[in-house]
Enzyme design. Structure first.
Site, PDB file in Angstrom:
ATOM      1  N   CYS A 129       0.869  -1.213   0.036  1.00 17.30           N
ATOM      2  CA  CYS A 129       0.033  -0.031   0.022  1.00 17.30           C
ATOM      3  C   CYS A 129       0.752   1.212   0.095  1.00 17.30           C
ATOM      4  O   CYS A 129       1.596   1.444   0.845  1.00 17.30           O
ATOM      5  CB  CYS A 129      -1.124   0.185   1.087  1.00 17.30           C
ATOM      6  N   ILE A 190      -0.192  -5.575 -10.468  1.00 20.11           N
ATOM      7  CA  ILE A 190       0.534  -5.122  -9.633  1.00 20.11           C
ATOM      8  C   ILE A 190      -0.523  -4.077  -8.794  1.00 20.11           C
ATOM      9  O   ILE A 190      -1.706  -3.868  -8.999  1.00 20.11           O
ATOM     10  CB  ILE A 190       1.198  -3.816 -10.527  1.00 20.11           C
TER      11      ILE A 190
END
Lengths: 315, 262
Positions: A129, A190
């Site tokens: 993240c 991704i």
């Protein structure tokens, strides 16, 4: 035609999953789509404690894409188990819980607690993240940290373990290979690309955190190249993610080496997108005489003696 | 919950003020389900520009038809303005909560700034059905931008003084309350955040019940993307979501920050 996807010991109905953070905990979109038409739901990230998320502004639309800086806002582990999991157990599709944490110990604690619950089919570990200060990218951009988390979690569950990788590194295939070495069942990639947008009137960044994560059709070409690169480096399944809006997009990912895909931003545009993509992929295979969708995986037809100059495989 | 994700046929697009249009579409089930204060998340393009839906207040329901009102501010609204009878628009809804029009009050005080007028024709209809007294304080940039359709008890204010009160809708309301005492008033406000903040302050100062209808960037409209937070005054959760906790909030429950006015 067989569209099933074998992920470790788990068999998914088809190869279309919905990406973490773009499908909530399943219940929110149930009025708008048939949940049993998709291969699996990857939940919004679950962290040990509830996370309030970042200050507004959290999203900005950009050319064929969107920037987000949500900051892993989620209900936390206890509330996930008591208020979200009961609904997910009733859904006839694979339930993959995405775990976010700011330390190896937190990943461990969350996974071990979830291991005590029924109705969870697999885990996706979010080490990528870009919008939180603690954890997130600080793990995902260090190969040893990514490996250490995988090594720590692997013996704690017999369920499939998927590591979600960031493209914000020099060579993502090195990270995928590390995950494979440590026993991960699959890698997904991704996650979003770090990006930003500026308001020229105020001269201020549009997002409260200055930078955010770019998703949507804008990143699909990058995602395809990253999946292609990783497919040359690992044998475990790759779950392709990045700007998939249509079944054609999904087939592209299969051809470059993904065994399955996750649909993300497209669900914001159309909650039924993932189900439509699954249907479209099946129809393509029927038309093309593909008996098993697995036959498409890595089926890219490359003219002889041609290699990609931008691709330097790690193995 | 009854919810729809459907392409609906456009019936008409008509100008209602400068750069401002009312688009009507045919949606039998949706129109029956909608209530004043709710919104729709609308997809304007088959292409990826705009990529995401945008939230629009439901402006009115006429039989089986729904109407939205919008000012052209970007690509999506420009595309909507070009829609013709026979075109379709992708609509997700009904979304969000409703105005508290069924609460106990005597006088409805509506405060609308600019295109913040959008949700009020529908509200006015329900208020009239309940025989409420209505005062609408309508602020616009200039006389050409004033949208009167479907409103009642109008007090017009313009930034340039070209019509009505010279100043903001909130200043106009404040002046009105200096000389009038409406019976058990309740404020319903929608407009730019600066206006909502001024309304919030007025309501607190004068002790009037007040609800604010907020606008926010959002992607999904259904509580998933977490893209539309507004800070809460108190409670376990720091932020409420405009899409699912709102768009209508008790003015005492939310906090505006400077970045909201950028």
């Amino acid at each position: 035609m067989n569209s099933a996807f074998a992920l470790g010991s788990l068999v998914l109905r088809n190869r279309v999953l919905v990406a973490s953070g773009t499908f909530g905990y399943g219940n929110e979109l149930a009025p708008y789509t048939a949940l049993d038409a998709i291969g699996g739901i990857v939940t919004k990230s679950v962290s040990m404690l509830p996370r309030q998320g970042n200050a507004p502004r959290r999203i900005v639309e950009t050319a064929s894409g969107m920037l987000n800086s949500i900051g892993l806002a989620n209900v936390g582990l206890d509330a996930f188990i008591s208020t979200k999991l009961p609904f997910l157990r009733t859904v006839d599709t694979a339930i993959i819980v995405n775990i976010a944490a700011s330390s190896v110990e937190e990943y461990t604690a969350v996974l071990e607690r979830l291991e005590m619950e029924e109705g969870i089919d697999a885990y996706e570990i979010n080490v990528s993240c870009p919008n939180v200060k603690d954890g997130g990218l600080s793990f995902g951009t260090k190969r040893e940290a990514t490996a250490a988390i995988t090594r720590d979690l692997r013996p704690r569950t017999r369920k499939p373990l998927i590591i979600k990788l960031t493209p914000n590194v020099t060579r993502v295939s090195d990270f995928a290979a590390a995950c494979e070495d440590e026993g991960a069942d699959a890698v997904s990639l991704i996650n979003t690309l770090v990006g930003m947008a500026v308001d020229v009137r105020t001269r201020a960044p549009k997002l409260s955190t200055i930078t955010g994560g770019l998703s949507g059709p804008a990143i699909k070409p990058v995602a395809l190249a990253k999946v292609f690169e990783v497919s040359k480096a690992v044998r475990i399944p790759i779950i392709g993610i990045g700007g998939i809006m249509t079944w054609e997009d999904a087939i592209e990912f299969l051809l470059v080496g993904a065994s399955a895909v996750q649909v993300g931003t497209a669900s914001f545009r159309d909650p039924d997108a993932a189900a439509k993509i699954a249907t479209g992929m099946d129809a393509y295979c029927e038309r093309e005489g593909v008996a098993d969708m697995q036959d498409l995986v890595g089926g890219l037809r490359i003219p002889q003696n041609v290699t990609a100059p931008g691709l330097v495989a790690s193995r | 919950m009854t919810a729809y994700n459907t392409d609906y046929p456009v019936i008409s697009v008509r100008p209602v003020a400068d750069e401002t249009f009312a688009l009507r579409f045919h949606a039998p089930e949706l129109s029956a389900a909608l209530r004043p204060g709710q919104f729709l998340n609308i997809l304007t393009s088959e292409l990826y520009d705009p990529l995401l839906r945008r939230p629009y207040s439901i402006s009115n329901v006429i039989g089986e038809e729904c109407e939205i009102i919008f000012t052209i501010v970007g690509k999506g609204t420009a595309l909507l303005a070009e829609k013709r009878s026979g075109d379709t628009i992708g609509v997700l809804g009904p979304l969000g909560n409703t105005f508290g029009y069924e609460k106990d009050f005597g006088t409805a005080i509506i405060v609308a700034g600019g295109i913040g007028v959008a949700p009020f024709p529908f509200l006015v209809r329900e208020l009239q059905r309940r025989e409420k007294s209505i005062h609408t304080f309508l602020g616009a940039r200039n006389a050409g931008r004033v949208v009167r359709d479907g409103l009642a008890g109008l007090h017009i204010a313009t930034d340039d003084g070209s019509e009505g009160y010279h100043g903001t809708a909130v200043a106009c309301l404040d002046a009105f309350l200096g000389t009038h005492e409406p019976d058990r008033p309740r404020i319903f406000a929608c407009g730019p955040n600066l206006m909502l903040r001024a309304t919030q302050e007025l309501a607190a100062r004068r002790g009037i019940a007040c609800e604010l209808s907020l606008e926010s960037e959002m992607a999904c409209g259904v509580g998933i993307c977490q893209g539309c937070p507004i800070e809460r005054t108190e409670g376990e959760r720091k932020y409420a979501l405009v899409c699912t906790d709102g768009p209508c909030f008790d003015s005492r429950d939310i906090i505006f920050h400077e970045h909201h006015h950028a």
